[in-house]
Motif scaffolding. Structure first.
Motif, PDB file in Angstrom:
ATOM      1  N   ALA A 211       0.816  -1.207   0.000  1.00  0.00           N
ATOM      2  CA  ALA A 211       0.000   0.000   0.000  1.00  0.00           C
ATOM      3  C   ALA A 211       0.855   1.265   0.000  1.00  0.00           C
ATOM      4  O   ALA A 211       0.458   2.294  -0.557  1.00  0.00           O
ATOM      5  N   ALA A 212       2.037   1.214   0.611  1.00  0.00           N
ATOM      6  CA  ALA A 212       2.904   2.387   0.683  1.00  0.00           C
ATOM      7  C   ALA A 212       3.646   2.644  -0.620  1.00  0.00           C
ATOM      8  O   ALA A 212       4.009   3.790  -0.906  1.00  0.00           O
ATOM      9  N   LEU A 213       3.870   1.609  -1.405  1.00  0.00           N
ATOM     10  CA  LEU A 213       4.713   1.744  -2.590  1.00  0.00           C
ATOM     11  C   LEU A 213       3.932   1.873  -3.889  1.00  0.00           C
ATOM     12  O   LEU A 213       4.381   2.549  -4.819  1.00  0.00           O
ATOM     13  N   PHE A 214       2.767   1.229  -3.986  1.00  0.00           N
ATOM     14  CA  PHE A 214       2.042   1.169  -5.252  1.00  0.00           C
ATOM     15  C   PHE A 214       0.765   1.990  -5.207  1.00  0.00           C
ATOM     16  O   PHE A 214      -0.015   1.907  -4.256  1.00  0.00           O
ATOM     17  N   GLU A 215       0.565   2.794  -6.268  1.00  0.00           N
ATOM     18  CA  GLU A 215      -0.632   3.613  -6.369  1.00  0.00           C
ATOM     19  C   GLU A 215      -1.891   2.752  -6.447  1.00  0.00           C
ATOM     20  O   GLU A 215      -1.894   1.665  -6.997  1.00  0.00           O
ATOM     21  N   ARG A 216      -2.960   3.308  -5.892  1.00  0.00           N
ATOM     22  CA  ARG A 216      -4.283   2.746  -6.116  1.00  0.00           C
ATOM     23  C   ARG A 216      -4.959   3.600  -7.175  1.00  0.00           C
ATOM     24  O   ARG A 216      -4.387   4.556  -7.694  1.00  0.00           O
ATOM     25  N   LYS A 217      -6.196   3.295  -7.479  1.00  0.00           N
ATOM     26  CA  LYS A 217      -6.963   4.125  -8.400  1.00  0.00           C
ATOM     27  C   LYS A 217      -7.034   5.540  -7.837  1.00  0.00           C
ATOM     28  O   LYS A 217      -7.338   5.744  -6.679  1.00  0.00           O
ATOM     29  N   GLY A 218      -6.756   6.512  -8.665  1.00  0.00           N
ATOM     30  CA  GLY A 218      -6.738   7.897  -8.191  1.00  0.00           C
ATOM     31  C   GLY A 218      -5.322   8.376  -8.008  1.00  0.00           C
ATOM     32  O   GLY A 218      -4.923   9.408  -8.542  1.00  0.00           O
ATOM     33  N   GLY A 219      -4.536   7.637  -7.257  1.00  0.00           N
ATOM     34  CA  GLY A 219      -3.117   7.897  -7.107  1.00  0.00           C
ATOM     35  C   GLY A 219      -2.759   9.340  -6.813  1.00  0.00           C
ATOM     36  O   GLY A 219      -3.289   9.979  -5.902  1.00  0.00           O
ATOM     37  N   LEU A 220      -1.869   9.871  -7.615  1.00  0.00           N
ATOM     38  CA  LEU A 220      -1.356  11.224  -7.428  1.00  0.00           C
ATOM     39  C   LEU A 220      -2.463  12.262  -7.438  1.00  0.00           C
ATOM     40  O   LEU A 220      -2.430  13.231  -6.674  1.00  0.00           O
ATOM     41  N   ASP A 221      -3.466  12.074  -8.283  1.00  0.00           N
ATOM     42  CA  ASP A 221      -4.554  13.051  -8.378  1.00  0.00           C
ATOM     43  C   ASP A 221      -5.267  13.223  -7.038  1.00  0.00           C
ATOM     44  O   ASP A 221      -5.641  14.349  -6.675  1.00  0.00           O
ATOM     45  N   ASP A 222      -5.451  12.135  -6.296  1.00  0.00           N
ATOM     46  CA  ASP A 222      -6.120  12.232  -4.988  1.00  0.00           C
ATOM     47  C   ASP A 222      -5.314  13.098  -4.028  1.00  0.00           C
ATOM     48  O   ASP A 222      -5.875  13.906  -3.287  1.00  0.00           O
ATOM     49  N   PHE A 223      -4.005  12.935  -4.032  1.00  0.00           N
ATOM     50  CA  PHE A 223      -3.147  13.729  -3.145  1.00  0.00           C
ATOM     51  C   PHE A 223      -3.194  15.205  -3.531  1.00  0.00           C
ATOM     52  O   PHE A 223      -3.297  16.078  -2.662  1.00  0.00           O
ATOM     53  N   CYS A 224      -3.121  15.484  -4.824  1.00  0.00           N
ATOM     54  CA  CYS A 224      -3.108  16.880  -5.275  1.00  0.00           C
ATOM     55  C   CYS A 224      -4.458  17.550  -5.022  1.00  0.00           C
ATOM     56  O   CYS A 224      -4.507  18.725  -4.627  1.00  0.00           O
ATOM     57  N   ARG A 225      -5.551  16.825  -5.242  1.00  0.00           N
ATOM     58  CA  ARG A 225      -6.869  17.412  -4.972  1.00  0.00           C
ATOM     59  C   ARG A 225      -7.046  17.703  -3.491  1.00  0.00           C
ATOM     60  O   ARG A 225      -7.588  18.749  -3.107  1.00  0.00           O
TER      61      ARG A 225
END
Length: 202
Positions: free
Chosen positions: A164-178
């Protein structure tokens, strides 16, 4: 089984008597002097690296941190937020992570460092609206060290917490930026740790 035992240990250490023991003056001074050594990290979880410490040193509050709020997205064991607090103990900090085992570890680490009154952590999925503790436009600093390996690229770790710490889930970077955009004050700043090879996605 080992993870469950460690989690139980965290719960037991968060009662009043245990917190008094780990937050005595001498213990706190020692914990801060040796930071980040001694931070509790649940068995099977991803071990933080130099990257997290660099991120904690990247942004500075406007003054000594008094009156400013820091949001740590994907806080893990709390190393980034707590590293900021060691330098700017007047900051008010909030950590969010989707893994309850890591949220418990972050709370314990904050108590050991004497920052239980300056750091709060919540179990939260960034794909969901931010929790009440994170009202819009309320943080002057937002830091994030998101998973940046893409699914299907690279070998998956056997341990669920590392995966979970290393691999993106659906949304990934976009979730963090939003989440950062919603939480940040109009004059706020966002510090993100991300591989140069994927810079064009930012």
């Amino acid at each position: 089984m080992v993870i469950e035992k460690r989690r139980t240990g965290v719960r037991e250490l968060t009662n009043r008597q245990s917190l008094q023991r780990v937050t005595s003056g001498t213990a706190v001074e020692t914990a801060r002097a040796f930071f980040p050594r001694g931070l509790f990290q649940p068995e099977g979880s991803f071990r933080f690296s130099l990257d997290a410490l660099l991120l904690a040193s990247f942004l500075r509050p406007a003054g000594n941190g008094r009156g400013e709020r820091l949001l740590d997205l994907g806080t893990g064991c709390g190393v980034v937020a707590l590293g900021m607090l060691c330098r700017y103990p007047e900051l008010e900090t909030v950590g969010l992570d989707m893994l309850p085992e890591l949220v418990e570890a972050a709370r314990l680490n904050a108590a050991r460092l004497g920052f239980a009154d300056r750091f709060t952590a919540f179990t939260h999925d960034l794909a969901d609206p931010l929790p009440p503790a994170c009202p819009p436009d309320s943080f002057s600093l937002v830091l994030a060290n998101p998973p940046y390996r893409q699914p299907g690229r690279g070998r998956l770790p056997a341990e669920p917490l590392r995966r979970a710490a290393l691999f993106e889930r659906k949304g990934g970077l976009d979730d963090f930026c939003r989440a950062a955009e919603r939480a940040m004050a109009p004059d706020g700043r966002f510090g993100l740790l991300f591989p140069a090879a994927r810079m064009e996605e930012l």
